[in-house]
Write an enzyme that holds these catalytic residues in place. Structure first.
Site: not given
Ligand code: ASP
Length: 333
Positions: A12, A51
């Protein structure tokens, strides 16, 4: 000034859009968060941009190799990573880079760097600060806490406090001052890099009314299943009357599959305490001590790849490699 290598893997922190997805991540991270330049001489490398739900054993191996190759050049490492599987990567690197004599600090964010009220800026600054310290740990630095990687777990999707380390006090709370507490060394010996992982592992989370025969069918059909991590209740109990989980475990062990038991709660399991846990031990299951699910799954994958002899593998799974089996203070985070 200390030298720190930042390895970007995605998550993220660097995402944009609706739905959020990995953005063309700029190596000019230092332009977005110039404060970190005051802490260390930095180099930023984009290892991948994913991701973290797409990160697995091949990526852990790549990260370990990257750190191994750069270890004499840098005083510390920061890994920017998605929160979803950050704890798995932290565990995997703890096993892969045994006795590394410098810090590997994973961090990320609940809100992208580009968004208002982002937590990315603080987490990055804190992680770089910690990576300049004299610390031999793979750790997660998030929302002002520094947690031993092999004890950390993602516990919240909405709070900025996304991680905790059940049963182990944080290594540091980053406030006005950053003082990292001393912990007793778990592993002694020289540095060993073992970046291989074997992913033929399944997790079975025990639930009331489960039908072990469903798993037995899978056992009959599968030729490449090599490890099973069993999430048991409490101190390590499982249903044994009617739905006979210990019998399923015995079949798996007899087929050459290693079975490692952890608890669905927090704390250390004890397979001798109850009849419904002792049966697991008698069936050949291995007690996981205080391991989190993340620590157990990655250790099983590491054991399968690096210890072809079953007796050595069992000994590896039963020994406390980097503190994953317990030994930390029991303060609550
Ligand atoms: N879906 C994201 C990931 O793990 C969530 C995050 O970074 O907080 O890449």
């Amino acid at each position: 000034m200390p030298k720190v290598l930042i390895l970007h893997t995605g998550g993220t922190l660097g995402m944009r859009g609706e739905p959020l997805q990995p953005d063309a991540f700029s190596t000019a991270l230092t332009e977005a968060v110039p404060e970190i330049l005051g802490l260390a001489e930095l180099e930023v490398r984009i290892v991948f941009n994913l991701d973290s739900s797409d990160i697995g054993p091949a990526h852990w191996a790549k990260l370990a190799a990257e750190i191994d190759a750069a270890r004499d050049e840098f005083d510390g490492f920061v890994i920017v990573h998605g929160t979803d599987t950050m704890a798995y990567t932290a565990c995997a690197l703890s096993y892969a880079l045994l006795n590394l004599d410098r810090p590997v600090i994973l961090t990320g964010a609940q809100r992208p760097l580009a968004s208002l009220r982002t937590d990315a800026r603080r987490n990055l600054v804190d992680a770089v600060e910690v990576a300049t310290r004299d610390l031999d740990e793979v750790a997660i630095c998030f929302d002002g806490l520094l947690l031993r990687g092999v004890h950390a777990t993602k516990s919240n999707v909405h709070d900025y406090r996304a991680f905790e380390s059940p049963g182990m006090a944080p290594l540091a709370r980053l406030g006005v001052d950053v003082s990292i507490r001393e912990t007793e060394a778990v592993s002694v010996g020289g540095y060993v890099c073992r970046p291989e992982f074997e992913s033929s592992v399944l997790v079975v989370h025990v639930v009331p009314g489960m039908r072990p025969q469903l798993f037995s069918r899978l056992l009959d059909d599968s030729t490449d299943l090599r490890g099973l991590v069993l999430g048991a209740y409490g101190l390590g109990t499982v249903p044994a009357a009617g739905p006979d989980v210990p019998q399923m475990v015995r079949r798996a062990v007899d087929k050459g599959i290693d079975v490692l038991v952890v608890t669905q709660s927090a704390g250390k399991i004890d397979l001798s305490q109850y009849e419904n846990s002792r049966a697991l031990k008698e069936a050949g299951a291995i007690s996981g001590g205080e391991m989190t699910m993340e620590a157990a799954v990655t250790k099983m994958m590491h054991a399968l790849a690096n210890f072809p002899d079953r007796r050595n593998r069992r000994a590896y799974l039963l020994s406390n490699i980097v503190g994953e089996r317990g030994g930390g203070s029991s303060d609550k985070v």
